[in-house]
Scaffold this motif. Structure first.
Motif, PDB file in Angstrom:
ATOM      1  N   ALA B  56       4.024  -8.946  -5.709  1.00  0.00           N
ATOM      2  CA  ALA B  56       4.563  -7.623  -5.383  1.00  0.00           C
ATOM      3  C   ALA B  56       4.527  -7.215  -3.913  1.00  0.00           C
ATOM      4  O   ALA B  56       5.341  -6.582  -3.599  1.00  0.00           O
ATOM      5  N   ALA B  57       3.495  -7.553  -3.218  1.00  0.00           N
ATOM      6  CA  ALA B  57       3.248  -7.450  -1.828  1.00  0.00           C
ATOM      7  C   ALA B  57       4.694  -8.172  -1.042  1.00  0.00           C
ATOM      8  O   ALA B  57       5.067  -7.792  -0.038  1.00  0.00           O
ATOM      9  N   ARG B  58       5.075  -9.413  -1.629  1.00  0.00           N
ATOM     10  CA  ARG B  58       6.161 -10.278  -1.059  1.00  0.00           C
ATOM     11  C   ARG B  58       7.690  -9.522  -1.391  1.00  0.00           C
ATOM     12  O   ARG B  58       8.397  -9.704  -0.294  1.00  0.00           O
ATOM     13  N   GLU B  59       7.639  -9.074  -2.355  1.00  0.00           N
ATOM     14  CA  GLU B  59       9.024  -8.673  -2.979  1.00  0.00           C
ATOM     15  C   GLU B  59       9.202  -7.255  -3.264  1.00  0.00           C
ATOM     16  O   GLU B  59      10.183  -6.635  -3.221  1.00  0.00           O
ATOM     17  N   GLY B 168       4.480  -4.491   1.887  1.00  0.00           N
ATOM     18  CA  GLY B 168       5.710  -5.311   1.004  1.00  0.00           C
ATOM     19  C   GLY B 168       6.982  -4.439   1.619  1.00  0.00           C
ATOM     20  O   GLY B 168       7.135  -3.385   2.246  1.00  0.00           O
ATOM     21  N   PRO B 169       8.104  -5.223   1.365  1.00  0.00           N
ATOM     22  CA  PRO B 169       9.404  -4.752   1.715  1.00  0.00           C
ATOM     23  C   PRO B 169       9.766  -3.532   1.035  1.00  0.00           C
ATOM     24  O   PRO B 169      10.562  -2.633   1.457  1.00  0.00           O
ATOM     25  N   ARG B 170       9.322  -2.887  -0.010  1.00  0.00           N
ATOM     26  CA  ARG B 170       9.528  -1.554  -0.435  1.00  0.00           C
ATOM     27  C   ARG B 170       8.397  -0.519   0.014  1.00  0.00           C
ATOM     28  O   ARG B 170       8.723   0.698  -0.508  1.00  0.00           O
ATOM     29  N   THR B 208      -1.398  -8.443   5.161  1.00  0.00           N
ATOM     30  CA  THR B 208      -0.645  -9.457   4.411  1.00  0.00           C
ATOM     31  C   THR B 208       0.223 -10.117   5.013  1.00  0.00           C
ATOM     32  O   THR B 208       1.130 -11.076   4.357  1.00  0.00           O
ATOM     33  N   GLY B 209       0.789  -9.811   6.382  1.00  0.00           N
ATOM     34  CA  GLY B 209       2.068 -10.302   6.853  1.00  0.00           C
ATOM     35  C   GLY B 209       3.291  -9.731   6.855  1.00  0.00           C
ATOM     36  O   GLY B 209       4.096  -9.988   7.608  1.00  0.00           O
ATOM     37  N   GLU B 210       2.924  -8.906   5.684  1.00  0.00           N
ATOM     38  CA  GLU B 210       4.417  -7.888   5.412  1.00  0.00           C
ATOM     39  C   GLU B 210       4.429  -6.590   6.264  1.00  0.00           C
ATOM     40  O   GLU B 210       3.247  -6.212   6.669  1.00  0.00           O
ATOM     41  N   ASP B 211       5.620  -5.863   6.212  1.00  0.00           N
ATOM     42  CA  ASP B 211       5.651  -4.665   6.774  1.00  0.00           C
ATOM     43  C   ASP B 211       4.903  -3.887   5.702  1.00  0.00           C
ATOM     44  O   ASP B 211       4.793  -4.066   4.613  1.00  0.00           O
ATOM     45  N   GLY B 212       4.454  -2.840   6.104  1.00  0.00           N
ATOM     46  CA  GLY B 212       3.506  -1.800   5.422  1.00  0.00           C
ATOM     47  C   GLY B 212       2.562  -0.646   6.186  1.00  0.00           C
ATOM     48  O   GLY B 212       2.917  -0.628   7.563  1.00  0.00           O
ATOM     49  N   PHE B 213       1.815  -0.046   5.527  1.00  0.00           N
ATOM     50  CA  PHE B 213       1.164   0.971   6.131  1.00  0.00           C
ATOM     51  C   PHE B 213      -0.262   0.805   5.727  1.00  0.00           C
ATOM     52  O   PHE B 213      -0.661   0.428   4.711  1.00  0.00           O
ATOM     53  N   GLU B 214      -1.133   1.494   6.451  1.00  0.00           N
ATOM     54  CA  GLU B 214      -2.595   1.593   6.201  1.00  0.00           C
ATOM     55  C   GLU B 214      -2.733   3.183   6.135  1.00  0.00           C
ATOM     56  O   GLU B 214      -2.411   3.863   7.277  1.00  0.00           O
ATOM     57  N   ILE B 215      -3.340   3.694   5.318  1.00  0.00           N
ATOM     58  CA  ILE B 215      -3.602   5.322   5.315  1.00  0.00           C
ATOM     59  C   ILE B 215      -4.928   5.808   4.840  1.00  0.00           C
ATOM     60  O   ILE B 215      -5.449   5.445   3.899  1.00  0.00           O
TER      61      ILE B 215
END
Lengths: 120, 390
Positions: B56-59, B168-170, B208-215
């Motif tokens: 899920a985190a990668r895709e 992840g990408p989404r 994770t190495g992915e794009d994303g946010f910490e909130i």
């Protein structure tokens, strides 16, 4: 006749050959399985000896030989596709078959009701 | 069946009650398997399993509860942010004073011997600094900050806020559905913005190495924000199990495993975290614990390095697998500090420390697993390329 060990293995007796796998409960507890090392056909094993290594995404575990005997068949499919054990632990995800001398030794293991009572 | 090596076994044996996060009830309602971690009751995985959460985190997007991490505010007593920044620079070899408003960077607390006391994130919030430190180092870090910074800063550990990571990408689509402005943020930007009507502190970052946010969210509103994110397409709740395999594929260090008081920044390959201005010849050179050793190692190279390893077979090399430079060498040259199966990589991966001479990618080493010397090649880190939105 299917019997169960305290270590969450199932034992299916046919003649003097016992097929060994792990229960659904064990597969679920382990999580996704990613690596399995099986014994070799012809290995003579003693009850309690560690014969299988399983690595899941979270832990390494050993499976002990439940009975004295000789390994007569292994399930090479689960070495290639370890996830089969998660998908179908009591069917396609079996581990190995062991030929035993003393069929009576199976009597000491739990039947299905006793195993279910243990994991509840 | 006997387990030797359970990643979720890092609970404390003190008998103290485990802390619950503002999202514990949500995890339980989602069927999570909960386990102790650094004194907290945390989700290790949900019913779909670690492999799917990792995917899920990668895709798609994975939602993690990381409320166990400690959020800290450093407020300058003088009212001038630079005073807080320079105070923090006395215990961390990074440029805090050079951090622009609404930007965040990675930092380290160092020890007089050059070792690492913890790693953390620090953001410039205009009139204060906002830090996130590891849960297992919370008490240590707060005492350390109070001992060294109290003259210059008010130090406040926030206990009324949750922290979640959406990776992840989404992630961008999911988060911006709740608050459109996050879409324009770049990697390591920080912004106060409303998500689903709740005032949040958002950073574009993760583990994770992915794009994303910490909130960061007020505790009493956290469940609503988490649920609103979980309703977005492709977002899956994910636990500490997937968080560990994701960060290892991304080559990111876990404090207590890959870095600690016995490893230096240069050995750990974290020299990039020490800006030029704090290095030899820089305008604010040194002036932090362990500077002599740390700066010398950055100039001349350390005697050992953190390396990536790709075992040639399928067997994972878990810590503390001993590493040898040949099949029959008597003495190990190093040991594995993190090791697992990499779901995206499709095979086992490990990080280890090895002498610098053996650290070049392609070098063939051997890990001793269950009495057998198994070959592994030194590999570039990360194992899976980062996909940050820069």
């Amino acid at each position: 006749m299917t019997k169960y060990t305290e270590d969450h293995e199932w034992l299916d007796l046919d003649g003097d050959i016992v097929t060994v796998g792990i229960t659904e409960h064990a597969a679920e507890q382990l999580g996704d399985i990613v690596f399995i090392e099986l014994p070799e056909v012809g290995d003579v094993v003693a009850s309690g000896a560690e014969v299988v290594t399983i690595e899941s995404v979270k832990a390494a575990s050993d499976i002990a030989a439940p009975l004295d005997g000789e390994i007569v068949e292994i399930n090479a499919k689960i070495v290639e596709t370890p996830g089969l054990v998660n998908e179908d632990p009591s069917g396609e995800g079996w581990f190995f078959k062991v030929k035993i001398e003393d069929v009576g030794a199976l009597a000491e293991f739990m039947d299905e009701d006793e195993y279910k009572a243990m994991i509840d | 069946m006997s387990e030797h090596d359970e990643m979720d076994g890092q609970g404390d044996a003190s008998g103290e009650a485990l802390a619950r996060t503002p999202l514990t009830a949500l995890h339980e309602s989602l069927g999570a398997r909960m386990a102790p971690f650094a004194g907290w009751l945390m989700p290790v995985q949900y019913p779909s399993g670690i492999l799917r959460e990792h995917a899920a985190a990668r895709e798609g997007a994975a939602l993690f509860d990381v409320s166990h991490m400690c959020q800290v505010i450093l407020r300058p007593r003088s009212g001038k942010l630079e005073d807080a920044a320079l105070a923090l620079e006395r215990i961390a070899p990074i440029s805090v004073a050079g951090l622009a408003p609404d930007r965040q960077r990675y930092g380290l607390f160092t020890a007089p011997n050059g070792g690492i006391l913890d790693d953390f994130m620090v953001a410039n919030r205009g009139d204060h600094l906002f830090l996130v430190v590891n849960a297992a180092r919370r008490d240590h870090d707060l005492a350390h900050l109070r001992a060294h910074l109290s003259d210059d800063c008010e130090i406040e550990a926030l206990t009324d806020r949750a922290l979640i990571a959406l990776q992840g990408p989404r992630a961008e689509a999911a988060a911006s559905a709740l608050g459109a402005s996050v879409a324009s943020m770049k990697f390591m930007d920080v912004a106060e913005t409303a998500l689903a009507g709740v005032p949040c502190l958002v950073s574009r970052s993760g583990y994770t190495g992915e794009d994303g946010f910490e909130i960061s969210i007020p505790a009493d509103r956290a469940e609503g924000v988490a649920e609103a994110l979980l309703e977005q397409a492709g977002v899956a709740p994910s636990g500490l199990g997937a968080r560990d395999s994701l960060r290892l594929e991304a080559g990111l260090c876990l404090y207590g495993s890959d870095i600690d008081e016995t490893t230096t920044p240069a050995e750990a390959g974290l020299g990039w975290a020490i800006q030029k201005i704090r290095r030899t010849g820089g305008a604010r050179e040194g002036g932090f614990p362990g500077a002599a050793r740390i700066l010398a190692e950055l100039e001349n190279g350390p005697s050992r390095l953190r390396i990536g390893l790709r075992p040639e077979g399928r067997a994972p090399m878990r810590p503390p697998t001993a590493i040898f430079d040949s099949e029959d060498a008597a003495e190990p040259v190093g040991q594995v500090v993190s090791g697992a199966f990499g779901p995206t990589l499709g095979g086992p991966m490990a990080m280890a420390y090895a002498p610098t001479a053996l650290a070049a990618p392609g070098t063939r080493l051997f890990g001793e697993v269950r009495g057998k010397r198994l070959p592994a090649l030194v590999a570039d880190l990360p194992f899976v390329p980062h996909r940050y939105k820069r």
